[in-house]
Design a protein around this motif. Structure first.
Motif, PDB file in Angstrom:
ATOM      1  N   ARG A   5      47.102  39.028  37.553  1.00  0.00           N
ATOM      2  CA  ARG A   5      46.938  40.478  37.315  1.00  0.00           C
ATOM      3  C   ARG A   5      45.506  40.911  37.606  1.00  0.00           C
ATOM      4  N   THR A   6      44.551  40.092  37.182  1.00  0.00           N
ATOM      5  CA  THR A   6      43.134  40.414  37.381  1.00  0.00           C
ATOM      6  C   THR A   6      42.809  40.456  38.870  1.00  0.00           C
ATOM      7  N   LEU A   7      43.277  39.441  39.598  1.00  0.00           N
ATOM      8  CA  LEU A   7      43.033  39.402  41.043  1.00  0.00           C
ATOM      9  C   LEU A   7      43.657  40.613  41.732  1.00  0.00           C
ATOM     10  N   ALA A   8      44.852  40.983  41.295  1.00  0.00           N
ATOM     11  CA  ALA A   8      45.546  42.134  41.902  1.00  0.00           C
ATOM     12  C   ALA A   8      44.773  43.423  41.647  1.00  0.00           C
ATOM     13  N   ARG A   9      44.271  43.586  40.432  1.00  0.00           N
ATOM     14  CA  ARG A   9      43.495  44.791  40.100  1.00  0.00           C
ATOM     15  C   ARG A   9      42.215  44.863  40.918  1.00  0.00           C
ATOM     16  N   ALA A  10      41.536  43.712  41.050  1.00  0.00           N
ATOM     17  CA  ALA A  10      40.290  43.669  41.823  1.00  0.00           C
ATOM     18  C   ALA A  10      40.566  43.990  43.296  1.00  0.00           C
ATOM     19  N   ARG A  11      41.673  43.460  43.824  1.00  0.00           N
ATOM     20  CA  ARG A  11      42.032  43.757  45.224  1.00  0.00           C
ATOM     21  C   ARG A  11      42.330  45.244  45.410  1.00  0.00           C
ATOM     22  N   ARG A  12      43.019  45.805  44.431  1.00  0.00           N
ATOM     23  CA  ARG A  12      43.337  47.241  44.497  1.00  0.00           C
ATOM     24  C   ARG A  12      42.049  48.076  44.514  1.00  0.00           C
ATOM     25  N   ASP A  13      41.084  47.686  43.660  1.00  0.00           N
ATOM     26  CA  ASP A  13      39.790  48.384  43.632  1.00  0.00           C
ATOM     27  C   ASP A  13      39.092  48.290  44.985  1.00  0.00           C
ATOM     28  N   GLY A  25      34.271  44.180  37.364  1.00  0.00           N
ATOM     29  CA  GLY A  25      34.563  44.606  35.996  1.00  0.00           C
ATOM     30  C   GLY A  25      35.907  44.101  35.498  1.00  0.00           C
ATOM     31  N   GLU A  26      36.857  43.933  36.423  1.00  0.00           N
ATOM     32  CA  GLU A  26      38.177  43.417  36.045  1.00  0.00           C
ATOM     33  C   GLU A  26      38.064  41.985  35.521  1.00  0.00           C
ATOM     34  N   PHE A  27      37.229  41.198  36.173  1.00  0.00           N
ATOM     35  CA  PHE A  27      37.037  39.800  35.759  1.00  0.00           C
ATOM     36  C   PHE A  27      36.307  39.744  34.418  1.00  0.00           C
ATOM     37  N   VAL A  28      35.348  40.648  34.243  1.00  0.00           N
ATOM     38  CA  VAL A  28      34.591  40.692  32.988  1.00  0.00           C
ATOM     39  C   VAL A  28      35.532  41.100  31.852  1.00  0.00           C
ATOM     40  N   ARG A  29      36.409  42.077  32.125  1.00  0.00           N
ATOM     41  CA  ARG A  29      37.375  42.514  31.111  1.00  0.00           C
ATOM     42  C   ARG A  29      38.264  41.349  30.676  1.00  0.00           C
ATOM     43  N   GLU A  30      38.730  40.596  31.656  1.00  0.00           N
ATOM     44  CA  GLU A  30      39.580  39.442  31.355  1.00  0.00           C
ATOM     45  C   GLU A  30      38.830  38.447  30.466  1.00  0.00           C
ATOM     46  N   ARG A  57      32.488  36.346  41.702  1.00  0.00           N
ATOM     47  CA  ARG A  57      31.798  35.850  42.910  1.00  0.00           C
ATOM     48  C   ARG A  57      32.636  34.779  43.598  1.00  0.00           C
ATOM     49  N   ARG A  58      33.241  33.892  42.800  1.00  0.00           N
ATOM     50  CA  ARG A  58      34.091  32.836  43.369  1.00  0.00           C
ATOM     51  C   ARG A  58      35.322  33.418  44.056  1.00  0.00           C
ATOM     52  N   ALA A  59      35.790  34.548  43.535  1.00  0.00           N
ATOM     53  CA  ALA A  59      36.978  35.181  44.110  1.00  0.00           C
ATOM     54  C   ALA A  59      36.639  36.016  45.344  1.00  0.00           C
ATOM     55  N   GLY A  60      35.350  36.078  45.692  1.00  0.00           N
ATOM     56  CA  GLY A  60      34.958  36.764  46.923  1.00  0.00           C
ATOM     57  C   GLY A  60      34.417  38.169  46.741  1.00  0.00           C
ATOM     58  N   VAL A  61      34.215  38.602  45.496  1.00  0.00           N
ATOM     59  CA  VAL A  61      33.621  39.919  45.257  1.00  0.00           C
ATOM     60  C   VAL A  61      32.127  39.806  45.492  1.00  0.00           C
ATOM     61  N   LYS A  62      31.577  40.692  46.300  1.00  0.00           N
ATOM     62  CA  LYS A  62      30.154  40.606  46.649  1.00  0.00           C
ATOM     63  C   LYS A  62      29.301  41.317  45.591  1.00  0.00           C
ATOM     64  N   VAL A  63      29.208  40.686  44.442  1.00  0.00           N
ATOM     65  CA  VAL A  63      28.434  41.249  43.336  1.00  0.00           C
ATOM     66  C   VAL A  63      26.966  40.931  43.561  1.00  0.00           C
ATOM     67  N   PRO A  64      26.078  41.942  43.510  1.00  0.00           N
ATOM     68  CA  PRO A  64      24.658  41.650  43.707  1.00  0.00           C
ATOM     69  C   PRO A  64      24.091  40.828  42.553  1.00  0.00           C
TER      70      PRO A  64
END
Length: 141
Positions: A5-13, A25-30, A57-64
């Motif tokens: 669910r978290t991955l799906a929400r992040a992809r949607r964002d 933020g989705e990963f942090v919420r989880e 970051r591991r899931a590929g989100v380019k967080v600064p």
């Protein structure tokens, strides 16, 4: 491993063109939910956030990365170091051990509350902004 669910929400964002921090933020919420449920004890709210950002970051989100010196820490730290040097070195507290133990015993329950980030934000910054924060909240009520 993050939940599907978290991955799906992040992809949607990401598809919606939202910022990397919003996606993360989705990963942090989880992670906050995990801390509340007691899946793994975190020492504090900041640690839960760090774990969530790491997963993002591991899931590929380019967080600064965190910018050093941001947050008003540099100047305050230098001032404190000067005061300590002028005093002739740091003082050791004899009561520190007991206080530290009791604070770590209290931590997990308070670390992942929804109010915690706001409470922490109110403690930072200049005196004027610290005063402004509760006034602004009072106006909103």
């Amino acid at each position: 491993m993050p939940e599907k669910r978290t991955l799906a929400r992040a992809r949607r964002d990401r598809r919606e063109g939202k910022a990397a921090t919003t996606q993360a933020g989705e990963f942090v919420r989880e992670e906050m939910e995990h801390a509340k449920e007691g899946k793994h004890p975190v020492k504090g709210r900041k640690q839960a956030i760090a774990i969530g950002l790491s997963k993002a970051r591991r899931a590929g989100v380019k967080v600064p990365r965190k910018k050093r010196g941001a947050g008003g820490r540099g100047a305050a730290g230098k001032g404190a170091a000067r005061k300590t040097a002028a005093r002739g070195g740091a003082r050791k507290s004899s009561a520190g051990g007991g206080a530290r133990k009791s604070s770590t015993a209290r931590r997990p329950s308070r670390s992942a509350t929804r109010k915690a980030p706001a409470r922490r934000a109110g403690a930072r910054g200049a005196a004027a902004s610290r005063k402004a924060s509760p006034r602004k909240a009072a106006r909103r009520r």
